[in-house]
Design an enzyme around this catalytic site. Structure first.
Site, PDB file in Angstrom:
ATOM      1  N   HIS A 439     -46.918  -0.837  25.021  1.00  0.00           N
ATOM      2  CA  HIS A 439     -45.789   0.085  24.850  1.00  0.00           C
ATOM      3  C   HIS A 439     -44.446  -0.639  24.736  1.00  0.00           C
ATOM      4  O   HIS A 439     -43.425  -0.033  24.408  1.00  0.00           O
ATOM      5  CB  HIS A 439     -45.754   1.086  26.007  1.00  0.00           C
ATOM      6  CG  HIS A 439     -45.158   2.420  25.647  1.00  0.00           C
ATOM      7  ND1 HIS A 439     -43.925   2.557  25.039  1.00  0.00           N
ATOM      8  CD2 HIS A 439     -45.617   3.683  25.803  1.00  0.00           C
ATOM      9  CE1 HIS A 439     -43.659   3.834  24.851  1.00  0.00           C
ATOM     10  NE2 HIS A 439     -44.664   4.538  25.299  1.00  0.00           N
ATOM     11  N   ASP A 443     -44.374   2.576  20.374  1.00  0.00           N
ATOM     12  CA  ASP A 443     -44.372   3.754  21.240  1.00  0.00           C
ATOM     13  C   ASP A 443     -45.644   4.594  21.060  1.00  0.00           C
ATOM     14  O   ASP A 443     -46.428   4.376  20.143  1.00  0.00           O
ATOM     15  CB  ASP A 443     -43.139   4.602  20.942  1.00  0.00           C
ATOM     16  CG  ASP A 443     -41.848   3.862  21.277  1.00  0.00           C
ATOM     17  OD1 ASP A 443     -40.826   4.116  20.611  1.00  0.00           O
ATOM     18  OD2 ASP A 443     -41.884   3.023  22.193  1.00  0.00           O
TER      19      ASP A 443
END
Lengths: 467, 325
Positions: A439, A443
């Site tokens: 992450h 995203d």
């Protein structure tokens, strides 16, 4: 008097910002109130007005576009016509100091490694000694020292990584000075000429050097085995004591690093692999000598999805993110020595048959211990398949410095709902796909879209065949 | 084992030697009935009177030259300069006579002189009362220089200095005088040229000069909280300098910070750094780092004193910078 144009503090907590673009050019006349430049801070881009009027002069050492600098950093000057650009003055020291020379001091670039006059990276004397003791070629290392110098910890890390490699000679032929006899003996005895040359700088490697190195390595291995035997205390009844192999050691270190460095998130989706199973069966029935495995098929269709989602085919490198144009897929292979991940390069450019041939060769080499260091490096994505052990879904660990890893589960015949309105069910071949992604790099939504694409290609293989 | 202050321990060493050897006498301003401005001779005048505790006028060259003559003719003088800064008026006598007469006389003349004085920056002591001057004596053949930091070392080195037949500079840092520490009972001598490891560690080597040893130890405590294990070395003697102890430590840690409140150019830290570079080059993972006092005369104003000297926080930061190299 010249006016300084500085990186402004645009928010209460803003400490740094990056110059996104200049709206006026060097030499332009600027009126107070005109938009002069744009700043990117955190996630927003903001226009900044000139606070004064003058001719814009951007000095050569002004921060580059996109470079993050502290608030207050001087970016440029607004001068009167004909006025000279001021030089960077250093703040006055407490004690009277001699006046600094005229040239503005260049900003220290921590990214560019220091190089000595002979264009080699700078290395501390201690690190050079340790490198020589451990047989590490330090010229390719990147220094972790604040000034970019290679230090002891860098050499020791490299030695640990190096030790995991088998003693087979390097894939590329050694290009330094070595006698023909020495070259032949090195190949016979499995001595790495590049490593040996690093220990004997400026010398032509002779047969005696190679034989001595092979003997030293053998002695070391024998000594290590002896030490391991001695160190093993008598175990309690029923327990086995094992030495830690190099592969185990390296795997442990890399897994731990990935676990505590990446922001790992695993997405799972169940794909209808009925068509994929059908496709593979057709390839099998066709009587091809090399039948692509499910890993080969998944490799090809994942490569196609990665070309469409370059964010996932990326890695951090220093202060940048590199999105690779090539898709090099690592395949996790369970071998006697442990987990190895050979890499199939340029999957996007290879045909399915080529991918199958290369992967079959690499897996065989990995299993028999003949794989080269080059074939274990350079991946941009990894596939790990535990389906053959009846595993449905799992949370694989990211293979740094890659962005993501795809875990593949078993293909199971299940009853699934085809049409809930019509209450229509069918038996389909279902397969779980588990994508762990970092992450920090990408995203959730883009990662999910990528996985969704992979799922689509699994369910409708003809779509990626015709991309 | 008894708990004593640094100044009391040094005085006990002097007293024991004076009791042992009647040829020892002390010369200086106020060291007689007054017992010394820094209490260096309290109680001794009552025992031995002005024959052996001789107050002098303010004439440093005069009484130094007198002691050189006394030493050359068989006595063992102790010159107490009070503030070592005053010794500068006697430079000629010390550098041209005291340091050289043994050689110039082919050994016929001996120079068993102890030169003592308080050194270092104290609060608002200002420019004339804050000197160190140890590098001057390290630099000239013929002098030994000792800078103890604990009461036990103060006593042990005072006795060794007095028993030495060569000129010895016994430099005591003002801030150390009132500090208490354990002193062994009975005879206690500390050899010249032997460093002490004040604190063992493995990540970085800190060498402190005089009071900076205490500051380095305080910094080491702070660093330990962050998991950094600092080894602190107290050289105790600057000439002869025990560089082997420092080299062994650098072999272990790879990084060296020398903390000296004295000025950087040609100082004790410069000498230590150079010797380590010469003999321990392959053990260094980073350049040797020096932390010195600011290169300016000591100010009188307390506000100006704030950034003058290395302190535990600046030492901690220097170690962090050094480890990041």
């Amino acid at each position: 008097m010249a006016f300084e144009v500085m990186m402004p503090r645009l928010g209460w907590n803003m400490e740094v910002g990056a110059l996104a673009t200049w709206r006026k050019q060097d030499g332009d006349a600027v009126e107070a109130g005109e938009i002069l430049f744009e700043v990117e801070s955190d996630k927003a881009v903001q226009e900044v007005e000139a606070l004064d009027s003058g001719i814009l002069r951007i000095p050569p050492d002004s921060p580059a576009l996109g470079q993050t600098v502290p608030v207050g950093t001087v970016l440029a000057y607004l001068v009167k016509p004909g006025e000279a650009v001021p030089v960077q003055a250093k703040p006055a020291a407490a004690a009277p100091a001699p006046v600094q020379p005229q040239a503005p001091a260049p900003t220290v670039r921590d990214e560019a490694p220091r190089r000595t006059a002979r264009q080699q990276p700078a290395i501390s004397p201690r690190a050079a000694r340790v490198a020589s003791e451990l047989g590490v070629d330090w010229t390719g290392l990147k220094g972790s020292g604040r000034t970019g110098r290679i230090v002891e910890r860098d050499v020791r890390q490299a030695a640990t990584a190096l030790a995991a490699q088998p003693l087979a000679p390097a894939a590329a032929p050694f290009s330094g000075r070595v006698s023909p006899v020495a070259r032949r003996v090195a190949e016979e005895l499995g001595v790495d000429l590049a490593q040996l040359a690093a220990q004997l700088p400026g010398r032509r490697i002779e047969r005696a050097d190679v034989e001595a190195a092979a003997q030293a390595a053998a002695d070391q291995r024998a000594a290590a085995q002896e030490a391991a035997k001695k160190a093993a205390a008598p175990a309690p009844a029923g327990a086995r004591t094992l030495p830690i192999s190099q592969v185990r050691r390296v795997t442990a270190e890399r897994m731990a690093t990935a676990a505590h460095t990446t922001a790992a998130v695993t997405l799972t989706t169940e794909a209808d692999a009925t068509e994929l199973v059908r496709l593979r069966q057709q390839l099998k029935d066709n009587g091809a000598t090399v039948v692509p495995s499910y890993n080969d098929l998944l490799g090809k269709l994942t490569a196609q999805a990665l070309l469409e989602h370059p964010q996932v085919n990326a890695r951090f490198e220093g202060e940048t993110i590199i999105q690779s144009g090539a898709v090099n897929i690592g395949i996790a292979v369970d071998t006697e020595r442990g987990l190895l991940v050979p890499v199939v390069r340029d999957v996007q450019a290879k045909s399915l048959r080529q991918v199958a041939e290369v992967s079959a060769r690499l897996i065989d080499q990995a299993r028999t211990g003949h794989i080269s260091m080059d074939d274990l490096r350079g991946g941009t994505f990894t596939i790990t398949n535990l389906g053959m052990y009846e595993i449905d879904a799992f949370s694989p660990i990211i293979n740094l410095p890659e962005c993501a890893v795809l875990g593949v589960g078993r293909i199971v015949a299940k009853q699934v709902v085809l049409d809930p309105e019509a209450e229509k069910v069918a038996i389909r071949r279902m397969m779980f796909l588990s994508l762990t992604f970092d992450h920090r790099l990408v995203d959730g939504a883009p990662a999910a879209r990528f996985l969704q694409r992979v799922k689509l290609y699994v369910e409708k293989p003809y779509l990626w065949l015709t991309q | 084992m008894r708990e004593m202050t640094f100044v009391d321990a040094a005085r006990e060493g002097l007293a024991e030697e004076m009791a042992r050897d009647a040829s020892i006498f002390v010369v200086g301003e106020g060291i007689g009935a007054r017992g010394g401005n820094f209490n260096t001779t309290v109680g001794l005048y009552d025992l031995y009177g002005e024959q052996r505790l001789r107050d002098t006028p303010i004439s440093e060259r005069g009484f130094t030259s007198m002691c050189v003559g006394a030493a050359a003719t068989g006595a063992r003088p102790v010159i107490d300069f009070m503030f070592i800064d005053f010794m500068t008026d006697a430079f000629g006598e010390m550098f041209n006579q005291m340091a050289k007469l043994q050689w110039m006389s082919s050994g016929r003349l001996k120079m068993p002189v102890v030169v003592r004085g308080c050194v270092g920056v104290g609060p608002s002591n200002a420019a004339h009362h804050s000197g160190n001057y140890s590098p001057f004596f390290m630099h000239i053949p013929g002098f030994h220089v000792v800078m103890p930091t604990t009461p036990a070392d103060a006593k042990g080195l005072m006795k060794t200095a007095i028993r030495s037949d060569d000129p010895v500079l016994f430099l005591e840092h003002k801030n150390l005088l009132p500090l208490k520490g354990p002193v062994p009972d009975g005879e206690h001598l500390v050899p010249l040229g032997k460093a002490a490891i004040a604190r063992e560690g493995k990540d970085v080597t800190l060498v402190g000069i005089a009071f900076m040893v205490k500051q380095a130890l305080a910094a080491a405590d702070q660093l330990a909280k962050d998991g950094i294990s600092a080894e602190v070395i107290d050289p105790r003697s600057l000439a002869p300098l025990d560089i082997d102890t420092v080299l062994a430590s650098v072999h272990k840690t790879g990084r060296l910070l020398v903390v000296d409140e004295d000025f950087a150019p040609c100082g004790a830290a410069a000498e230590i750094a150079t010797q380590v570079m010469e003999r321990g080059f392959d053990d260094l993972d980073a350049p040797v780092k020096r932390l010195n006092g600011l290169f300016c005369p000591a100010p009188y104003s307390p506000a100006l004193m704030q950034n003058l000297l290395p302190t535990p926080p600046t030492i901690v930061q220097a170690v962090r910078d050094l480890l990041a190299e």
